[in-house]
Design an enzyme around this catalytic site. Structure first.
Site, PDB file in Angstrom:
ATOM      1  N   PHE A 244      -3.366   8.772   2.198  1.00 16.04           N
ATOM      2  CA  PHE A 244      -3.179   9.354   0.868  1.00 16.04           C
ATOM      3  C   PHE A 244      -2.445  10.681   0.925  1.00 16.04           C
ATOM      4  O   PHE A 244      -2.724  11.600   0.165  1.00 16.04           O
ATOM      5  CB  PHE A 244      -4.533   9.508   0.152  1.00 16.04           C
ATOM      6  CG  PHE A 244      -5.430   8.307   0.310  1.00 16.04           C
ATOM      7  CD1 PHE A 244      -4.990   7.048  -0.069  1.00 16.04           C
ATOM      8  CD2 PHE A 244      -6.695   8.429   0.854  1.00 16.04           C
ATOM      9  CE1 PHE A 244      -5.805   5.933   0.089  1.00 16.04           C
ATOM     10  CE2 PHE A 244      -7.512   7.320   1.017  1.00 16.04           C
ATOM     11  CZ  PHE A 244      -7.062   6.070   0.630  1.00 16.04           C
ATOM     12  N   GLY A 471      -4.239   0.662   5.073  1.00 10.88           N
ATOM     13  CA  GLY A 471      -5.204  -0.032   4.232  1.00 10.88           C
ATOM     14  C   GLY A 471      -4.579  -0.721   3.052  1.00 10.88           C
ATOM     15  O   GLY A 471      -5.276  -1.299   2.216  1.00 10.88           O
ATOM     16  N   LYS A 686       8.958  -3.201  -6.101  1.00  7.69           N
ATOM     17  CA  LYS A 686       8.751  -1.761  -6.180  1.00  7.69           C
ATOM     18  C   LYS A 686       7.340  -1.442  -5.694  1.00  7.69           C
ATOM     19  O   LYS A 686       6.529  -2.332  -5.473  1.00  7.69           O
ATOM     20  CB  LYS A 686       8.931  -1.272  -7.630  1.00  7.69           C
ATOM     21  CG  LYS A 686      10.355  -1.384  -8.127  1.00  7.69           C
ATOM     22  CD  LYS A 686      10.553  -0.739  -9.488  1.00  7.69           C
ATOM     23  CE  LYS A 686      10.139  -1.617 -10.621  1.00  7.69           C
ATOM     24  NZ  LYS A 686      10.637  -1.141 -11.930  1.00  7.69           N
ATOM     25  N   GLY A 689       1.165   1.212  -4.876  1.00  4.70           N
ATOM     26  CA  GLY A 689       0.012   1.915  -4.337  1.00  4.70           C
ATOM     27  C   GLY A 689      -0.422   3.116  -5.158  1.00  4.70           C
ATOM     28  O   GLY A 689      -1.603   3.420  -5.237  1.00  4.70           O
ATOM     29  N   GLU A 690       0.521   3.821  -5.789  1.00  2.75           N
ATOM     30  CA  GLU A 690       0.181   5.040  -6.526  1.00  2.75           C
ATOM     31  C   GLU A 690       0.277   4.867  -8.040  1.00  2.75           C
ATOM     32  O   GLU A 690      -0.356   5.615  -8.792  1.00  2.75           O
ATOM     33  CB  GLU A 690       1.099   6.178  -6.076  1.00  2.75           C
ATOM     34  CG  GLU A 690       0.880   6.551  -4.618  1.00  2.75           C
ATOM     35  CD  GLU A 690       1.993   7.417  -4.061  1.00  2.75           C
ATOM     36  OE1 GLU A 690       1.678   8.438  -3.423  1.00  2.75           O
ATOM     37  OE2 GLU A 690       3.170   7.070  -4.246  1.00  2.75           O
TER      38      GLU A 690
END
Length: 728
Positions: A244, A471, A686, A689-690
Site C-alpha cells: 500500500f 496480495g 486499467k 486496486g485503488e
C-alpha cells in the site's frame, strides 16, 4: 528471442477476444491461495538461512539536530551482541520507489523523532532488541523545528497550479455556490506484514530477501546506498504481505541488513516492529482543502476551485497529489486549483493507499453533495449533468469514460431514491438512518514492463518477471493471460515473480501492475503464437490454441522436443500525451447515526466501477472490497496523531490506529461496468486496486448528513465531531 511493443496509438482490436481457452475474464481462484492459507508461502523474514544473525534498529529521541556520539560499549558487553553499526550509509528515510531517487542517508543528521541512527546485531532477536534499548546517545539538539503544518509558510507546487477564467467572478455571479474547508487526517499504510529483510553476501554480490513492491527501482536504490554496482545486487520478494505504498522504495531494514551482513561476514536479518514501521517508514500527509464550487440555476457548474495544503520533510520531492482527479472529473469553465506543501519535521510523507484521490475525492464529493442540495438537484443527477466530454483543462479526449454508466448502474443496484433530499427523514429508535453517494475516479497509470514466457517442450509454460504480488492476484492474472494466449489450462502455466534475476517488470504500485506486466506477457505470447503458426504451417489468424492443442495436434507434438522462449517488452509510448485515462466509479452507502452518542454504523455499500477489461472478476472484486473497506476507515476511524512537543507518532500500532475490523464492514456489493479501453494498455485493461477507495468516504459522509443533519468537515467523522455538528 525478444518482442517489443510501444503503444503510440489506441489498440482497437485485440487477440484476447479471439482466443479459445476461455480462461481470461473468469473468476479463477488465486493460484497462490493454497500456499498462503497453509502457511507455506515464505515471506521476507521466513526464508531459512543458516547462521543468520538478528538486527534491531535504534531510533532517535530528538526532533532535529545531530548525533554527537553513540556509547556502544554497554551494548557490546551484553550477551550475544555482535555489533553496533552506525555506518554513514544507513538510510534515514524510506525511498519513494521512483526512478532516480535514492534513499536519504547520513544517520547522524536528525530530521524527525524516531529516525534510525544505528543497528544492533546479536545472535537472537531478543538479545538485539534488549541491547538496542541500552544504547546511549549524545545529541546536539536544535530547538524550534516546525511540527505544525498550519504554523509555517507553505511553498506552492507549480505543477498543480491551474488558473482558467475568473473563479471569483463565477462565485459572485452564481445562482448557487459553496465555499467550504474540509480536513483529512494523516494515514498509515498498515500492511499486515511488517518490513523485514535478510541479507547475505557471496564475495562482492549480495542477495536480499525483502518485502518490497518495486524491484525494478529498488535494485538501483540499494546499489546506490551501498556504493556497489546494480549487477552485484539480487532482490527476492516472492510474497509480500501487503504494501500500500509503504514498500515502494528501499527501506531502512534493507540497507542496514546489507551493511551489517558484509561487516560481520554472515547473513543478517533485520525485522521492524509494528511501532517502528509506523514511526520510521512513511505516512500519508494530513490535508486542509478549500472547495469553491459555483453553478447556475439548472445545476451546471460554472466555477470549480480546489486548493489543498499538505506537508512533508524538508528536501522531500513528494507531495500528496490531492488534486489529481479534480483536474478532469467535472466541468466548470472558471477554474482555480493549487497545491501547497508545508515543510515540517514529522517522518517522511509518501505514497499511501491511492495517493491523491484517497483524500482529495472525499473532500470534493462532500462539497458536490452540499452544492447539489443548494441547487435542489438529486446528487446523482447533479453529477451526471457535470461530466465533461473532454478534459476541461487540457482539452484532451478520454480513452474511455464510464462515470455516467457507473452512476446509473450503481444507483439501480442500491435502490437509490432520486429527487431533492432532506436530512432526518427516517428514525429507528435512537438511530437516524440515511443514504449518501459519491463519484469515484483514479488516474490510470502504466509503466514499462518486461516478461519472459517460455513454452517448454512438454507443452507447459513458464512466465518470469521481477513483478511482485502484494496480495492483488498477480500470480493468477499473468497465468491467465499466458494460458489464454497459448491455449493452456492454468495448471499448466507456472508463474515466477519477485526475483531480479528475471526480466524487469513495472513493480506493484499506482494500480498499474496487471495492465503493465500483463501487456508484457501478452507481447511475448503474441510472438510465441507467430512462431507456433509457422511451425504448424498456418497463418496466425488460422492458428487455434486450446487445451494444450494446436488444432488437432498437441503442443508437445508440434514442438517436437524444441523449447521456445520470448522476452516481451511493453512500453507505454506517446499515447498518454493525447488522451486522459482514468478509472471511474460510484459509491452508495446507507448508515445509521446514534442521536445521543454520534456513533455511526455503515449498514450497506454498493460500488460500481469501470476500469477496462476485467481480467479476473474474483480478484477484481477482492480489490474493490478492500478499497471500500479503506473508505470506511477514512470516513470514520483512521487518523495519525502526533505529539505537538516533539512530533513523535502517538498511535503507532494497530491497537491505537484504528483500521476497520469485521464488525465495521457491512454487506458490500460490487458492480462491474465492463468496457474496453483502447488507450489504457494493449490488453485494454486499467487498474482497480485503488479505485475502490477513491471517494467512498464521501458517500458515508453524505449519508451521515442525510441521516442526522450533521455536515462534518473533518475526516474521520468520529462521534464527538458528529455530535458537535448535529442541529439543535
Amino acid at each position: 528471442m525478444n518482442a517489443h511493443f510501444k503503444q503510440d496509438e489506441p489498440v482497437t482490436t485485440n487477440r484476447l477476444d479471439d482466443m479459445k481457452q476461455g480462461l481470461l475474464g473468469q473468476p479463477v481462484p488465486r493460484s497462490d491461495g493454497l500456499a498462503k492459507v497453509t502457511g507455506t508461502a515464505p515471506y521476507a523474514a521466513e526464508y531459512p538461512v543458516e547462521n543468520c544473525a538478528e538486527g534491531v534498529l535504534v531510533g532517535a529521541t530528538i526532533t532535529k539536530g545531530r548525533v554527537v556520539s553513540i556509547d556502544k560499549e554497554g551494548a557490546l558487553a551484553m550477551p550475544g551482541v555482535l555489533a553496533v553499526i552506525d555506518d554513514e550509509r544507513l538510510t534515514t528515510r524510506a525511498a519513494q520507489g521512483t526512478a532516480g531517487e535514492a534513499p536519504v542517508q547520513s544517520p547522524r543528521t536528525i530530521d524527525y523523532w524516531g529516525q534510525p541512527i544505528a543497528l544492533v546485531v546479536a545472535e537472537t532477536f531478543a538479545q538485539a532488541r534488549d541491547a538496542a534499548k541500552q544504547i546511549g546517545v549524545e545529541y546536539a539538539s536544535e530547538d524550534g523545528a516546525p511540527l505544525d503544518p498550519e504554523a509555517v509558510e507553505a511553498e506552492e507546487s507549480e505543477d498543480e497550479t491551474v488558473r482558467q477564467g475568473d473563479l471569483d467572478a463565477a462565485m459572485a455571479d452564481a445562482a448557487h455556490a459553496i465555499d467550504v474547508t474540509i480536513e483529512t487526517g494523516g494515514h498509515a499504510s498498515a500492511a499486515m506484514e511488517p518490513h523485514a529483510s535478510i541479507a547475505q553476501w557471496d564475495g562482492d554480490k549480495v542477495t536480499v530477501h525483502a518485502s518490497l513492491q518495486m524491484l525494478n527501482y529498488n535494485i538501483d536504490e540499494l546499489a546506490d546506498s551501498l556504493g556497489v554496482e546494480a549487477k552485484n545486487v539480487r532482490l527476492v520478494s516472492r510474497y509480500v504481505g501487503g504494501g500500500f505504498g509503504s514498500k515502494l522504495g528501499v527501506s531502512e531494514d534493507v540497507v542496514s541488513a546489507s551493511i551489517a551482513a558484509r561487516e560481520l561476514g554472515r547473513p543478517v536479518r533485520v525485522t521492524m516492529s509494528r511501532q517502528q514501521v509506523f514511526q520510521m517508514i512513511m505516512r500519508r500527509s494530513e490535508t486542509r482543502q478549500r472547495l469553491r464550487l459555483a453553478s447556475d440555476d439548472a445545476g451546471d457548474l460554472t466555477g470549480f476551485g480546489h486548493e489543498a495544503r499538505v506537508s512533508n520533510l524538508p528536501g522531500e520531492t513528494f507531495a500528496e497529489p490531492v488534486l489529481q482527479s479534480s483536474h478532469f472529473l467535472y466541468s466548470g469553465a472558471n477554474r482555480a486549483l493549487k497545491l501547497e506543501v508545508a515543510r515540517i519535521h514529522r517522518m517522511t510523507a509518501g505514497s499511501v493507499r491511492a495517493p491523491g484521490e484517497a483524500v482529495g475525492m472525499p473532500a470534493l464529493e462532500a462539497a458536490m453533495d452540499e452544492l447539489a442540495e443548494k441547487a435542489g438537484v438529486d446528487p446523482v443527477e447533479f453529477r451526471l449533468r457535470n461530466i465533461p466530454e473532454r478534459n476541461p483543462e487540457e482539452d484532451l479526449p478520454f480513452g474511455s469514460h464510464k462515470l455516467a454508466e457507473c452512476l446509473k448502474q450503481g444507483a439501480k443496484a442500491f435502490g437509490w431514491e432520486s429527487g431533492p433530499r432532506k436530512p432526518r427523514q427516517r428514525q429507528d429508535g435512537e438511530w437516524w438512518r440515511g443514504t449518501g453517494m459519491a463519484s469515484a475516479a483514479r488516474v490510470h497509470n502504466v509503466g514499462e514492463a518486461k516478461a519472459r514466457v517460455t513454452l517448454k517442450s512438454d507443452g507447459t509454460a513458464i512466465v518470469q518477471t521481477d513483478m511482485t504480488d502484494i496480495g492483488t492476484g498477480t500470480y493468477t492474472i499473468l497465468g491467465q493471460v499466458a494460458g489464454e494466449m497459448l491455449g493452456l489450462p492454468l495448471e499448466r502455466v507456472l508463474v515466477e515473480l519477485g526475483d531480479t534475476r528475471h526480466p524487469a517488470g513495472p513493480g506493484s504500485g499506482g494500480s498499474w501492475g496487471a495492465a503493465s506486466a500483463g501487456s508484457a506477457v501478452y507481447v511475448a505470447c503474441n510472438a510465441l503464437r507467430a512462431k507456433l503458426a509457422e511451425m504448424a504451417d498456418v497463418s496466425e489468424d488460422e492458428l487455434s490454441l486450446a487445451d494444450g492443442k494446436a488444432g488437432n495436434r498437441t503442443l508437445r507434438d508440434l514442438l517436437d522436443g524444441e523449447e521456445l522462449s520470448v522476452e516481451g517488452h511493453y512500453e507505454p509510448g506517446d499515447i498518454s500525451d493525447g488522451y486522459t485515462a482514468s478509472g471511474f466509479g460510484a459509491f452508495f452507502a446507507e448508515v445509521r447515526v446514534n442521536r445521543f452518542t454520534g456513533e455511526t454504523r455503515v449498514e450497506r455499500m454498493v460500488g460500481a466501477f469501470g476500469f477496462g477489461r476485467v481480467l479476473n472478476p474474483k480478484t477484481a472484486r477482492s480489490q474493490c472490497l478492500g478499497g471500500m473497506t479503506w473508505s470506511i476507515g477514512v470516513a470514520l476511524t483512521e487518523k495519525l496523531l502526533f505529539d505537538p512537543g516533539d512530533g513523535h507518532l502517538v498511535n503507532c500500532d494497530l491497537a491505537e490506529y484504528h483500521v476497520p475490523v469485521n464488525r465495521d464492514v457491512p454487506d458490500v456489493e460490487v458492480v462491474f461496468v465492463e468496457e474496453r479501453d483502447p488507450v489504457a494498455s494493449p490488453i485494454q485493461a486499467k487498474g482497480i486496486g485503488e479505485l475502490g477507495m477513491c471517494g467512498g468516504a464521501a458517500a458515508i459522509a453524505n449519508a451521515i448528513y442525510n441521516a442526522s443533519g450533521a455536515r462534518v468537515y473533518h475526516y474521520p467523522m468520529t462521534p464527538d465531531r458528529v455530535l458537535a455538528a448535529l442541529p439543535e
